[in-house]
Design a protein around this motif. Structure first.
Motif, PDB file in Angstrom:
ATOM      1  N   ASN A  48       0.836  -1.196   0.000  1.00 51.12           N
ATOM      2  CA  ASN A  48       0.000   0.000   0.000  1.00 51.12           C
ATOM      3  C   ASN A  48       0.877   1.254   0.000  1.00 51.12           C
ATOM      4  O   ASN A  48       0.615   2.219  -0.712  1.00 51.12           O
ATOM      5  CB  ASN A  48      -0.846  -0.016   1.269  1.00 51.12           C
ATOM      6  CG  ASN A  48      -2.294   0.271   0.979  1.00 51.12           C
ATOM      7  OD1 ASN A  48      -2.711   0.244  -0.169  1.00 51.12           O
ATOM      8  ND2 ASN A  48      -3.050   0.549   2.011  1.00 51.12           N
ATOM      9  N   LYS A  94      -3.680  37.508 -16.056  1.00 52.08           N
ATOM     10  CA  LYS A  94      -4.836  36.802 -15.489  1.00 52.08           C
ATOM     11  C   LYS A  94      -5.990  36.722 -16.473  1.00 52.08           C
ATOM     12  O   LYS A  94      -6.780  35.792 -16.443  1.00 52.08           O
ATOM     13  CB  LYS A  94      -5.308  37.506 -14.205  1.00 52.08           C
ATOM     14  CG  LYS A  94      -4.541  37.060 -12.979  1.00 52.08           C
ATOM     15  CD  LYS A  94      -5.056  37.736 -11.745  1.00 52.08           C
ATOM     16  CE  LYS A  94      -6.362  37.166 -11.302  1.00 52.08           C
ATOM     17  NZ  LYS A  94      -6.895  37.848 -10.118  1.00 52.08           N
ATOM     18  N   ASN A 110      -5.028  31.341 -17.788  1.00 55.16           N
ATOM     19  CA  ASN A 110      -6.076  31.015 -16.809  1.00 55.16           C
ATOM     20  C   ASN A 110      -6.287  29.504 -16.723  1.00 55.16           C
ATOM     21  O   ASN A 110      -6.338  28.928 -15.630  1.00 55.16           O
ATOM     22  CB  ASN A 110      -7.370  31.697 -17.249  1.00 55.16           C
ATOM     23  CG  ASN A 110      -8.159  32.182 -16.048  1.00 55.16           C
ATOM     24  OD1 ASN A 110      -7.794  31.914 -14.911  1.00 55.16           O
ATOM     25  ND2 ASN A 110      -9.231  32.859 -16.304  1.00 55.16           N
ATOM     26  N   MET A 143      -3.409  27.828 -15.039  1.00 53.85           N
ATOM     27  CA  MET A 143      -3.441  28.013 -13.584  1.00 53.85           C
ATOM     28  C   MET A 143      -4.486  27.103 -12.939  1.00 53.85           C
ATOM     29  O   MET A 143      -4.256  26.529 -11.868  1.00 53.85           O
ATOM     30  CB  MET A 143      -3.737  29.473 -13.228  1.00 53.85           C
ATOM     31  CG  MET A 143      -2.568  30.395 -13.473  1.00 53.85           C
ATOM     32  SD  MET A 143      -1.145  29.976 -12.466  1.00 53.85           S
ATOM     33  CE  MET A 143      -1.174  31.260 -11.278  1.00 53.85           C
ATOM     34  N   ILE A 144      -5.637  26.954 -13.634  1.00 52.54           N
ATOM     35  CA  ILE A 144      -6.675  26.054 -13.107  1.00 52.54           C
ATOM     36  C   ILE A 144      -6.148  24.618 -13.077  1.00 52.54           C
ATOM     37  O   ILE A 144      -6.310  23.898 -12.082  1.00 52.54           O
ATOM     38  CB  ILE A 144      -7.974  26.168 -13.942  1.00 52.54           C
ATOM     39  CG1 ILE A 144      -8.654  27.522 -13.656  1.00 52.54           C
ATOM     40  CG2 ILE A 144      -8.950  25.035 -13.630  1.00 52.54           C
ATOM     41  CD1 ILE A 144      -9.785  27.884 -14.587  1.00 52.54           C
ATOM     42  N   ASN A 204      -3.751  24.234 -10.253  1.00 50.69           N
ATOM     43  CA  ASN A 204      -4.438  24.104  -8.956  1.00 50.69           C
ATOM     44  C   ASN A 204      -5.048  22.722  -8.775  1.00 50.69           C
ATOM     45  O   ASN A 204      -5.019  22.170  -7.680  1.00 50.69           O
ATOM     46  CB  ASN A 204      -5.529  25.175  -8.829  1.00 50.69           C
ATOM     47  CG  ASN A 204      -4.942  26.516  -8.454  1.00 50.69           C
ATOM     48  OD1 ASN A 204      -3.917  26.581  -7.798  1.00 50.69           O
ATOM     49  ND2 ASN A 204      -5.575  27.579  -8.897  1.00 50.69           N
ATOM     50  N   GLU A 205      -5.587  22.186  -9.870  1.00 50.97           N
ATOM     51  CA  GLU A 205      -6.155  20.827  -9.788  1.00 50.97           C
ATOM     52  C   GLU A 205      -5.061  19.812  -9.479  1.00 50.97           C
ATOM     53  O   GLU A 205      -5.239  18.920  -8.654  1.00 50.97           O
ATOM     54  CB  GLU A 205      -6.856  20.465 -11.092  1.00 50.97           C
ATOM     55  CG  GLU A 205      -8.323  20.863 -11.063  1.00 50.97           C
ATOM     56  CD  GLU A 205      -9.109  20.374 -12.263  1.00 50.97           C
ATOM     57  OE1 GLU A 205      -8.839  19.274 -12.754  1.00 50.97           O
ATOM     58  OE2 GLU A 205      -9.989  21.129 -12.710  1.00 50.97           O
ATOM     59  N   GLU A 235      -4.089  19.958  -5.954  1.00 51.97           N
ATOM     60  CA  GLU A 235      -5.049  19.257  -5.085  1.00 51.97           C
ATOM     61  C   GLU A 235      -4.836  17.750  -5.135  1.00 51.97           C
ATOM     62  O   GLU A 235      -4.979  17.061  -4.128  1.00 51.97           O
ATOM     63  CB  GLU A 235      -6.491  19.601  -5.506  1.00 51.97           C
ATOM     64  CG  GLU A 235      -6.875  21.005  -5.130  1.00 51.97           C
ATOM     65  CD  GLU A 235      -8.233  21.090  -4.451  1.00 51.97           C
ATOM     66  OE1 GLU A 235      -8.834  20.042  -4.196  1.00 51.97           O
ATOM     67  OE2 GLU A 235      -8.663  22.219  -4.177  1.00 51.97           O
ATOM     68  N   HIS A 236      -4.515  17.256  -6.338  1.00 46.70           N
ATOM     69  CA  HIS A 236      -4.224  15.821  -6.462  1.00 46.70           C
ATOM     70  C   HIS A 236      -2.956  15.459  -5.692  1.00 46.70           C
ATOM     71  O   HIS A 236      -2.890  14.400  -5.069  1.00 46.70           O
ATOM     72  CB  HIS A 236      -4.066  15.438  -7.941  1.00 46.70           C
ATOM     73  CG  HIS A 236      -5.370  15.089  -8.589  1.00 46.70           C
ATOM     74  ND1 HIS A 236      -5.924  15.851  -9.581  1.00 46.70           N
ATOM     75  CD2 HIS A 236      -6.232  14.080  -8.362  1.00 46.70           C
ATOM     76  CE1 HIS A 236      -7.080  15.303  -9.940  1.00 46.70           C
ATOM     77  NE2 HIS A 236      -7.286  14.236  -9.218  1.00 46.70           N
ATOM     78  N   ALA A 269      -3.816  15.239  -2.120  1.00 48.26           N
ATOM     79  CA  ALA A 269      -4.536  13.990  -1.835  1.00 48.26           C
ATOM     80  C   ALA A 269      -3.571  12.811  -1.791  1.00 48.26           C
ATOM     81  O   ALA A 269      -3.675  11.949  -0.907  1.00 48.26           O
ATOM     82  CB  ALA A 269      -5.606  13.768  -2.892  1.00 48.26           C
ATOM     83  N   SER A 270      -2.615  12.796  -2.758  1.00 49.37           N
ATOM     84  CA  SER A 270      -1.627  11.701  -2.776  1.00 49.37           C
ATOM     85  C   SER A 270      -0.784  11.713  -1.516  1.00 49.37           C
ATOM     86  O   SER A 270      -0.466  10.661  -0.960  1.00 49.37           O
ATOM     87  CB  SER A 270      -0.695  11.841  -3.977  1.00 49.37           C
ATOM     88  OG  SER A 270      -1.422  11.944  -5.135  1.00 49.37           O
ATOM     89  N   ARG A 282      -1.673  12.823   1.387  1.00 50.72           N
ATOM     90  CA  ARG A 282      -2.483  12.352   2.517  1.00 50.72           C
ATOM     91  C   ARG A 282      -2.596  10.829   2.510  1.00 50.72           C
ATOM     92  O   ARG A 282      -2.526  10.190   3.558  1.00 50.72           O
ATOM     93  CB  ARG A 282      -3.876  12.986   2.453  1.00 50.72           C
ATOM     94  CG  ARG A 282      -3.880  14.441   2.891  1.00 50.72           C
ATOM     95  CD  ARG A 282      -5.170  15.117   2.512  1.00 50.72           C
ATOM     96  NE  ARG A 282      -6.327  14.485   3.119  1.00 50.72           N
ATOM     97  CZ  ARG A 282      -7.563  14.579   2.628  1.00 50.72           C
ATOM     98  NH1 ARG A 282      -7.792  15.273   1.542  1.00 50.72           N
ATOM     99  NH2 ARG A 282      -8.563  13.993   3.232  1.00 50.72           N
ATOM    100  N   PHE A 283      -2.741  10.254   1.306  1.00 55.09           N
ATOM    101  CA  PHE A 283      -2.804   8.793   1.195  1.00 55.09           C
ATOM    102  C   PHE A 283      -1.459   8.188   1.611  1.00 55.09           C
ATOM    103  O   PHE A 283      -1.408   7.201   2.356  1.00 55.09           O
ATOM    104  CB  PHE A 283      -3.162   8.398  -0.244  1.00 55.09           C
ATOM    105  CG  PHE A 283      -3.133   6.918  -0.514  1.00 55.09           C
ATOM    106  CD1 PHE A 283      -3.585   6.004   0.429  1.00 55.09           C
ATOM    107  CD2 PHE A 283      -2.671   6.425  -1.728  1.00 55.09           C
ATOM    108  CE1 PHE A 283      -3.567   4.635   0.170  1.00 55.09           C
ATOM    109  CE2 PHE A 283      -2.647   5.066  -1.990  1.00 55.09           C
ATOM    110  CZ  PHE A 283      -3.087   4.175  -1.037  1.00 55.09           C
ATOM    111  N   SER A 320      -1.029   8.390   5.347  1.00 55.51           N
ATOM    112  CA  SER A 320      -1.868   7.411   6.050  1.00 55.51           C
ATOM    113  C   SER A 320      -1.267   6.008   5.900  1.00 55.51           C
ATOM    114  O   SER A 320      -1.299   5.211   6.841  1.00 55.51           O
ATOM    115  CB  SER A 320      -3.297   7.515   5.536  1.00 55.51           C
ATOM    116  OG  SER A 320      -3.792   6.330   5.080  1.00 55.51           O
ATOM    117  N   GLU A 343       0.073   3.616   8.940  1.00 54.22           N
ATOM    118  CA  GLU A 343      -0.394   2.230   9.138  1.00 54.22           C
ATOM    119  C   GLU A 343       0.787   1.273   9.240  1.00 54.22           C
ATOM    120  O   GLU A 343       0.807   0.398  10.109  1.00 54.22           O
ATOM    121  CB  GLU A 343      -1.298   1.816   7.983  1.00 54.22           C
ATOM    122  CG  GLU A 343      -2.740   2.241   8.202  1.00 54.22           C
ATOM    123  CD  GLU A 343      -3.665   1.779   7.101  1.00 54.22           C
ATOM    124  OE1 GLU A 343      -3.390   0.753   6.464  1.00 54.22           O
ATOM    125  OE2 GLU A 343      -4.659   2.485   6.870  1.00 54.22           O
TER     126      GLU A 343
END
Lengths: 352, 192
Positions: B33, B117, B123, B126-127, B130-131, B134-135, B138-139, B141-142, B145, B149
């Motif tokens: 994991n 801008k 634009n 930049m979007i 940002n995405e 965020e990924h 998330a990675s 955080r996984f 975790s 464990e």
């Protein structure tokens, strides 16, 4: 909020649930409190009186004539049934008496059938009136929110609901109230329905019949997988256990309340950011800690409220058609659903 | 006279064997994991590295006065790309945190250039950035975790016994923000 039918509906549902012990004290205190709406929603609420007086109230006179017509039909049906049963009893009194003495169980068996038959006949005018009233009044009521429309006896399609993984395999759905529209650019579908589902557990096939209120919202993120949050362990559909994996999230409170499952560990965390988890907890308390299951799938969020009583019940055959109280209750219910967009900040796009 | 067979040692032995086996399976699953999550970070970081050159090329037209910052971003991007996360996680985390900090600085500085801008391409870039960020979050955080464990399983008795026996180690670090990043940011510094 004085007349918050939605919360009282949830309250009575909770009375039947085991969750009552933990939820009820908070729930009753929440009922007394004024719900905190955003400025936009508060404006919608404040301006509604004028819209009601100018647009809805004038139509109610026509509705009242329709109501009286159906009330007459109801009374005629009732009278016919009474006459019918009295005739039967008078004609076959001896036989009925003998049947009761010799085989009382047959009478006990027949009684529910008779009651069901009477209920079925008497509910016809009430249903017909509800259809006409709701189609006219709720359609007009939803026009207040500009982009919204109302459809009577409709529902979110079975495929979408099954894809959400929040239900056991649905086999049949009977739709009730259905609303669709946009609030702050977020597409919202509100659907009340009665669903039959089938599932296998411990080798035996079980069939469930539940009344649900589901809210389908467009998300501000793109994702392909499914992430579902189920409140109670016994409600977890078998298909979730077979195809999704359990996700342990960092927010301890959130993780304790919901069983989270997803087909992608990273995507589950991409969708359920720490901020969104906090917002969902806020939403739960906003709804008086009512049981909410949710699912993120196909760039959408499905919120499933466990409510047994009907929402948006504006039509009653036995009350005047111009019933502002009922309309105001429906307004509160709609506004509390709009608040989901504000609380979860679904209108905020990621980017510059 | 028939001798009675004592089954208790066999039962106890069987239980210990089964416990050992399932603990071993659990440890290997947790280690795999963790490997999956660390490769997930690499995939997401790669997306960011791919995006940076385009972003810098587009920004260069508008942000002539921020050459130093853009050069630094490009340098860090090239440097961090050459470090393999599974081989040298500490170094990768350190460099990536530096890059994240510079990217944050770049985004804040970009606010000073309204012309940029309003450019659709910029634009969109930049979007996308940002995405991707965020990924990456998330990675991470996984990954964290998974590290937690595995660390729990390797360090807590009695599964620590099996971990030692089969050589499962918890040598991967947590993905933590650098001390510098933890401090509150004075946005005013970027607009001097």
């Amino acid at each position: 909020m004085k007349n918050n039918i939605f919360l009282s509906a949830l309250s009575s549902q909770l009375l039947k649930n085991e969750t009552l012990k933990t939820v009820a004290p908070f729930f009753s205190s929440c009922k007394k409190e004024e719900q905190k709406y955003s400025e936009e929603i508060q404006t919608l609420k404040n301006n509604f009186d004028e819209y009601y007086n100018t647009t809805i109230a004038p139509v109610c006179d026509e509705q009242e004539k329709i109501r009286l017509y159906y009330l007459n039909i109801f009374k005629n049906y009732r009278l016919s049934i009474i006459i019918f049963f009295l005739t039967i009893i008078l004609l076959f009194a001896k036989k009925i008496f003998l049947a009761i003495c010799v085989n009382p169980s047959s009478v006990l068996f027949a009684m529910p059938l008779i009651v069901a038959f009477v209920w079925l006949i008497l509910s016809i005018p009430s249903k017909q009136y509800a259809r006409i009233h709701k189609t006219n009044i709720l359609s007009l009521f939803m026009q207040y929110f500009e982009s919204f429309s109302y459809i009577y006896k409709n529902h979110i399609d079975i495929e979408t609901l099954n894809n959400s993984m929040t239900f056991h395999e649905l086999t049949n759905i009977k739709g009730d109230d259905y609303f669709k529209g946009n609030y702050k650019g977020v597409e919202i579908i509100i659907s009340e329905f009665e669903a039959n589902s089938k599932y296998k557990r411990f080798g035996s096939t079980k069939i469930n019949n539940e009344q649900k209120t589901c809210i389908l919202l467009n998300m501000n993120k793109n994702f392909t997988g499914t992430t579902a949050g189920i409140l109670h362990f016994e409600e977890i559909p078998v298909k979730i256990l077979n195809s999704l994996e359990k996700i342990n999230l960092e927010d301890v409170v959130f993780d304790k309340i919901w069983n989270i499952f997803s087909n992608c560990q990273v995507e589950a965390r991409y969708v359920l950011t720490t901020a969104l988890m906090e917002r969902i907890l806020h939403l739960k308390s906003f709804y008086g800690n009512c049981p909410i299951n949710f699912s993120f799938f196909n760039n959408k969020l499905l919120l499933c409220l466990n409510v047994t009583e009907n929402m948006f019940e504006t039509a009653s055959l036995f009350k005047p058609a111009e019933n502002k109280k009922n309309i105001c209750n429906a307004l509160e219910q709609i506004l509390s659903i709009f608040s989901i967009v504000d609380i979860l900040k679904l209108n905020k796009k990621i980017g510059m | 006279m028939e001798q009675e067979i004592n089954y208790i040692p066999y039962i106890v032995g069987g239980v210990i064997f089964l416990w050992g086996y399932f603990t071993y399976v659990g440890l290997i699953k947790k280690r795999n994991n963790l490997r999956e999550s660390s490769s997930g970070i690499d995939v997401q970081l790669k997306k960011r590295y791919d995006l940076i050159p385009n972003l810098m090329t587009m920004a260069a037209k508008y942000m002539e006065h921020e050459k130093e910052l853009m050069t630094e971003v490009t340098r860090l991007r090239n440097e961090v790309m050459n470090v393999d996360f599974s081989k040298n996680p500490q170094e990768k985390i350190k460099l990536d945190n530096l890059l994240s900090e510079k990217m944050q600085q770049f985004k804040l500085t970009a606010e000073n250039y309204p012309d940029m801008k309003s450019n659709d391409m910029m634009n969109n870039a930049m979007i996308s950035l940002n995405e991707v960020e965020e990924h990456i979050a998330a990675s991470r955080r996984f990954y964290n975790s998974s590290v937690k464990e595995l660390k729990n399983a390797v360090e807590i008795f009695p599964s620590s016994l099996i971990a030692k026996l089969v050589g499962v180690k918890d040598d991967m670090p947590f993905f933590e923000a650098e001390e510098q990043a933890k401090q509150s940011v004075d946005a005013g510094n970027y607009f001097k």
